[in-house]
Motif scaffolding. Structure first.
Motif, PDB file in Angstrom:
ATOM      1  N   GLY A  82      68.366 -64.520 -28.016  1.00 52.94           N
ATOM      2  CA  GLY A  82      67.364 -64.839 -27.021  1.00 52.94           C
ATOM      3  C   GLY A  82      67.914 -65.714 -25.924  1.00 52.94           C
ATOM      4  O   GLY A  82      69.013 -66.238 -25.977  1.00 52.94           O
ATOM      5  N   ASP A  83      67.121 -65.927 -24.879  1.00 60.03           N
ATOM      6  CA  ASP A  83      67.564 -66.696 -23.724  1.00 60.03           C
ATOM      7  C   ASP A  83      67.824 -68.156 -24.063  1.00 60.03           C
ATOM      8  O   ASP A  83      68.562 -68.839 -23.356  1.00 60.03           O
ATOM      9  CB  ASP A  83      66.505 -66.619 -22.615  1.00 60.03           C
ATOM     10  N   ALA A  84      67.190 -68.668 -25.150  1.00 62.49           N
ATOM     11  CA  ALA A  84      67.348 -70.074 -25.493  1.00 62.49           C
ATOM     12  C   ALA A  84      68.678 -70.360 -26.175  1.00 62.49           C
ATOM     13  O   ALA A  84      69.033 -71.512 -26.387  1.00 62.49           O
ATOM     14  CB  ALA A  84      66.206 -70.515 -26.411  1.00 62.49           C
ATOM     15  N   ARG A  85      69.433 -69.324 -26.519  1.00 62.72           N
ATOM     16  CA  ARG A  85      70.696 -69.557 -27.218  1.00 62.72           C
ATOM     17  C   ARG A  85      71.694 -70.243 -26.297  1.00 62.72           C
ATOM     18  O   ARG A  85      71.969 -69.769 -25.194  1.00 62.72           O
ATOM     19  CB  ARG A  85      71.292 -68.243 -27.713  1.00 62.72           C
ATOM     20  N   PRO A  86      72.260 -71.370 -26.732  1.00 59.99           N
ATOM     21  CA  PRO A  86      73.266 -72.029 -25.894  1.00 59.99           C
ATOM     22  C   PRO A  86      74.467 -71.117 -25.707  1.00 59.99           C
ATOM     23  O   PRO A  86      74.808 -70.326 -26.573  1.00 59.99           O
ATOM     24  CB  PRO A  86      73.639 -73.272 -26.720  1.00 59.99           C
ATOM     25  N   ARG A  87      75.118 -71.250 -24.579  1.00 66.13           N
ATOM     26  CA  ARG A  87      76.304 -70.450 -24.327  1.00 66.13           C
ATOM     27  C   ARG A  87      77.461 -70.943 -25.184  1.00 66.13           C
ATOM     28  O   ARG A  87      77.499 -72.087 -25.615  1.00 66.13           O
ATOM     29  CB  ARG A  87      76.670 -70.532 -22.849  1.00 66.13           C
ATOM     30  N   ALA A  88      78.435 -70.066 -25.395  1.00 68.49           N
ATOM     31  CA  ALA A  88      79.598 -70.424 -26.209  1.00 68.49           C
ATOM     32  C   ALA A  88      80.404 -71.555 -25.587  1.00 68.49           C
ATOM     33  O   ALA A  88      81.224 -72.185 -26.256  1.00 68.49           O
ATOM     34  CB  ALA A  88      80.484 -69.204 -26.412  1.00 68.49           C
ATOM     35  N   THR A  89      80.165 -71.849 -24.315  1.00 69.00           N
ATOM     36  CA  THR A  89      80.865 -72.960 -23.659  1.00 69.00           C
ATOM     37  C   THR A  89      80.279 -74.318 -24.043  1.00 69.00           C
ATOM     38  O   THR A  89      80.840 -75.343 -23.686  1.00 69.00           O
ATOM     39  CB  THR A  89      80.793 -72.809 -22.133  1.00 69.00           C
ATOM     40  N   GLY A  90      79.149 -74.301 -24.734  1.00 75.31           N
ATOM     41  CA  GLY A  90      78.546 -75.553 -25.176  1.00 75.31           C
ATOM     42  C   GLY A  90      77.356 -76.001 -24.365  1.00 75.31           C
ATOM     43  O   GLY A  90      76.822 -77.089 -24.599  1.00 75.31           O
ATOM     44  N   ARG A  91      76.915 -75.180 -23.432  1.00 69.83           N
ATOM     45  CA  ARG A  91      75.736 -75.573 -22.658  1.00 69.83           C
ATOM     46  C   ARG A  91      74.535 -75.728 -23.591  1.00 69.83           C
ATOM     47  O   ARG A  91      74.257 -74.861 -24.412  1.00 69.83           O
ATOM     48  CB  ARG A  91      75.431 -74.542 -21.583  1.00 69.83           C
ATOM     49  N   GLY A  92      73.812 -76.812 -23.451  1.00 73.92           N
ATOM     50  CA  GLY A  92      72.659 -77.064 -24.313  1.00 73.92           C
ATOM     51  C   GLY A  92      73.001 -77.728 -25.631  1.00 73.92           C
ATOM     52  O   GLY A  92      72.127 -77.937 -26.467  1.00 73.92           O
ATOM     53  N   ALA A 124      66.630 -82.478 -19.615  1.00 73.48           N
ATOM     54  CA  ALA A 124      67.300 -81.305 -20.200  1.00 73.48           C
ATOM     55  C   ALA A 124      67.599 -81.580 -21.674  1.00 73.48           C
ATOM     56  O   ALA A 124      68.738 -81.872 -22.048  1.00 73.48           O
ATOM     57  CB  ALA A 124      68.587 -80.989 -19.436  1.00 73.48           C
ATOM     58  N   PRO A 125      66.578 -81.516 -22.529  1.00 72.66           N
ATOM     59  CA  PRO A 125      66.796 -81.806 -23.945  1.00 72.66           C
ATOM     60  C   PRO A 125      67.741 -80.780 -24.576  1.00 72.66           C
ATOM     61  O   PRO A 125      67.720 -79.603 -24.202  1.00 72.66           O
ATOM     62  CB  PRO A 125      65.397 -81.715 -24.553  1.00 72.66           C
ATOM     63  N   PRO A 126      68.580 -81.205 -25.506  1.00 75.02           N
ATOM     64  CA  PRO A 126      69.534 -80.272 -26.117  1.00 75.02           C
ATOM     65  C   PRO A 126      68.837 -79.209 -26.957  1.00 75.02           C
ATOM     66  O   PRO A 126      67.806 -79.466 -27.583  1.00 75.02           O
ATOM     67  CB  PRO A 126      70.406 -81.179 -26.988  1.00 75.02           C
ATOM     68  N   ALA A 127      69.418 -78.021 -26.948  1.00 66.20           N
ATOM     69  CA  ALA A 127      68.917 -76.924 -27.789  1.00 66.20           C
ATOM     70  C   ALA A 127      69.551 -76.949 -29.167  1.00 66.20           C
ATOM     71  O   ALA A 127      69.026 -76.356 -30.105  1.00 66.20           O
ATOM     72  CB  ALA A 127      69.189 -75.580 -27.113  1.00 66.20           C
ATOM     73  N   VAL A 128      70.703 -77.619 -29.305  1.00 63.81           N
ATOM     74  CA  VAL A 128      71.424 -77.717 -30.574  1.00 63.81           C
ATOM     75  C   VAL A 128      71.909 -79.154 -30.725  1.00 63.81           C
ATOM     76  O   VAL A 128      72.386 -79.770 -29.767  1.00 63.81           O
ATOM     77  CB  VAL A 128      72.641 -76.763 -30.617  1.00 63.81           C
ATOM     78  N   LEU A 129      71.793 -79.688 -31.947  1.00 56.69           N
ATOM     79  CA  LEU A 129      72.296 -81.019 -32.252  1.00 56.69           C
ATOM     80  C   LEU A 129      73.583 -80.896 -33.048  1.00 56.69           C
ATOM     81  O   LEU A 129      73.613 -80.253 -34.106  1.00 56.69           O
ATOM     82  CB  LEU A 129      71.258 -81.816 -33.047  1.00 56.69           C
ATOM     83  N   GLY A 130      74.655 -81.513 -32.537  1.00 58.49           N
ATOM     84  CA  GLY A 130      75.947 -81.464 -33.204  1.00 58.49           C
ATOM     85  C   GLY A 130      76.368 -82.844 -33.673  1.00 58.49           C
ATOM     86  O   GLY A 130      76.024 -83.851 -33.070  1.00 58.49           O
ATOM     87  N   ILE A 131      77.132 -82.888 -34.753  1.00 62.34           N
ATOM     88  CA  ILE A 131      77.603 -84.155 -35.298  1.00 62.34           C
ATOM     89  C   ILE A 131      79.033 -84.008 -35.796  1.00 62.34           C
ATOM     90  O   ILE A 131      79.368 -83.019 -36.459  1.00 62.34           O
ATOM     91  CB  ILE A 131      76.680 -84.656 -36.446  1.00 62.34           C
ATOM     92  N   TYR A 132      79.866 -84.970 -35.423  1.00 65.27           N
ATOM     93  CA  TYR A 132      81.217 -85.068 -35.957  1.00 65.27           C
ATOM     94  C   TYR A 132      81.279 -86.405 -36.686  1.00 65.27           C
ATOM     95  O   TYR A 132      81.251 -87.467 -36.067  1.00 65.27           O
ATOM     96  CB  TYR A 132      82.259 -85.013 -34.833  1.00 65.27           C
ATOM     97  N   GLY A 133      81.333 -86.357 -38.026  1.00 65.61           N
ATOM     98  CA  GLY A 133      81.315 -87.585 -38.803  1.00 65.61           C
ATOM     99  C   GLY A 133      81.343 -87.287 -40.280  1.00 65.61           C
ATOM    100  O   GLY A 133      81.586 -86.151 -40.706  1.00 65.61           O
ATOM    101  N   GLY A 134      81.087 -88.311 -41.075  1.00 68.34           N
ATOM    102  CA  GLY A 134      81.092 -88.177 -42.523  1.00 68.34           C
ATOM    103  C   GLY A 134      79.747 -87.731 -43.058  1.00 68.34           C
ATOM    104  O   GLY A 134      78.810 -87.434 -42.308  1.00 68.34           O
ATOM    105  N   ASP A 135      79.633 -87.723 -44.390  1.00 67.56           N
ATOM    106  CA  ASP A 135      78.418 -87.214 -45.028  1.00 67.56           C
ATOM    107  C   ASP A 135      77.169 -87.987 -44.619  1.00 67.56           C
ATOM    108  O   ASP A 135      76.110 -87.394 -44.428  1.00 67.56           O
ATOM    109  CB  ASP A 135      78.577 -87.265 -46.551  1.00 67.56           C
ATOM    110  N   GLY A 136      77.281 -89.309 -44.468  1.00 65.30           N
ATOM    111  CA  GLY A 136      76.120 -90.086 -44.059  1.00 65.30           C
ATOM    112  C   GLY A 136      75.645 -89.715 -42.671  1.00 65.30           C
ATOM    113  O   GLY A 136      74.445 -89.544 -42.434  1.00 65.30           O
TER     114      GLY A 136
END
Length: 321
Positions: A7-17, A69-81
């Protein structure tokens, strides 16, 4: 259950959103490549935010969600916590999660086959979403906490509490000092369940079925989680056996079994249930705490009620199919 975020809401592979929050304090005990260049090259349009001391992950995400422009995907780089907390926020804001290994153990992401940052980004670029189950922990009347791996009371939280008190010694020396102290100070606690009371060294509640040979089920074993897998270590042995039960590596456990230091099978009670309701009472003067996904939570010294329940298909995560 797997699918694609079309769908149109999917972020682009470049990381938009995409918002990526990086917890640089995670995984400091291991040598790990800096992901900055990878993010710049593969996700040039993503917003990358590095947490600074005293900054809250909740506040960072809330500010992003309230922006124009709220993010469409939330990403995290970190440990289990960190991954666990971001998973909680992903559920709160109904967003898919891009989880990348940036900690010491990375139990949850490894269970999904996300062994490095590039594999996670590949899944994101392909729109490969997997629905996973989680556990929820409710202490007394607090709000539910999202749990990706395990909730524990007893010997392991006490060991973590001792280690945090000695954090000025560094992780390795602090861990040695905490283990030595725990060998002298660890005491059983009392749990009440369904009208029955028991003295136990520890209770581990993992999301989904886990290795039947382990007591300390630290690492999640399967993406799906339709049940809770509970291990109750009854206090019928020594403190040495109580601490030996915390070995979650197969080789270490095998050695401890061979020298007869591992808990006896008769002392371990296993339950496979959709929910669990415990009243936890520590010995006077001992910590009243529990741990979820490596995060320590203090409670009333007199004890607390801990309820755990499974929530199937609760979280959408980018992972290989």
């Amino acid at each position: 259950m797997e699918g694609s975020d079309g769908g149109d809401a999917r972020p682009r592979a470049t990381g938009r959103g995409l918002l990526i929050v990086r917890n640089a304090a995670s995984g400091t005990s291991v040598i790990r490549a800096d992901p900055t260049a990878t993010f710049s090259e593969r996700l040039p349009e993503a917003v990358v935010h590095e947490l600074v001391e005293g900054e809250s992950l909740d506040e960072v995400v809330a500010a992003a969600m309230e922006s124009d422009a709220p993010p469409a995907v939330l990403g995290i780089y970190g440990g289990d916590g960190s991954v666990s907390r971001m998973a909680h926020l992903a559920r709160r804001y109904d967003r898919p999660l891009l989880a990348m290994p940036g900690g010491t153990f990375n139990h949850f992401v490894r269970a999904l086959g996300l062994d490095d940052v590039d594999i996670a980004i590949d899944a994101f670029a392909a729109g490969s979403l997997v629905e996973v189950g989680v556990a929820e922990a409710i202490a007394d009347d607090d709000e539910p906490i999202t749990v990706l791996n395990v909730v524990s009371v007893g010997a392991y939280p006490a060991l973590i509490e001792e280690r945090e008190r000695r954090s000025s010694l560094g992780k390795w020396l602090g861990g040695v000092a905490a283990t030595w102290s725990a060998l002298r100070r660890t005491e059983p606690l009392t749990i009440a369940r369904g009208g029955q009371r028991a003295r136990v060294w520890s209770v581990f509640v993992s999301a989904g079925r886990n290795d039947p040979e382990r007591v300390a089920t630290m690492q999640r074993q399967e993406p799906d989680a339709s049940v809770l897998d509970v291990r109750i270590h009854h206090a019928r042995g020594s403190r040495v056996r109580a601490l030996a039960s915390l070995a979650f590596g197969k080789r270490t456990a095998a050695v401890l079994r061979a020298v007869r230091l591992f808990p006896r099978d008769a002392d371990i009670e296993r339950l496979v249930v959709p929910e669990l309701d415990l009243r936890v009472t520590p010995q006077p003067g001992h910590p009243s705490v529990f741990v979820h996904d490596g995060e320590l939570v203090d409670r009333d010294p007199a004890g607390f009620r801990l309820r755990c329940r499974v929530v199937s298909d609760a979280l959408r995560v980018y992972a290989p199919r």
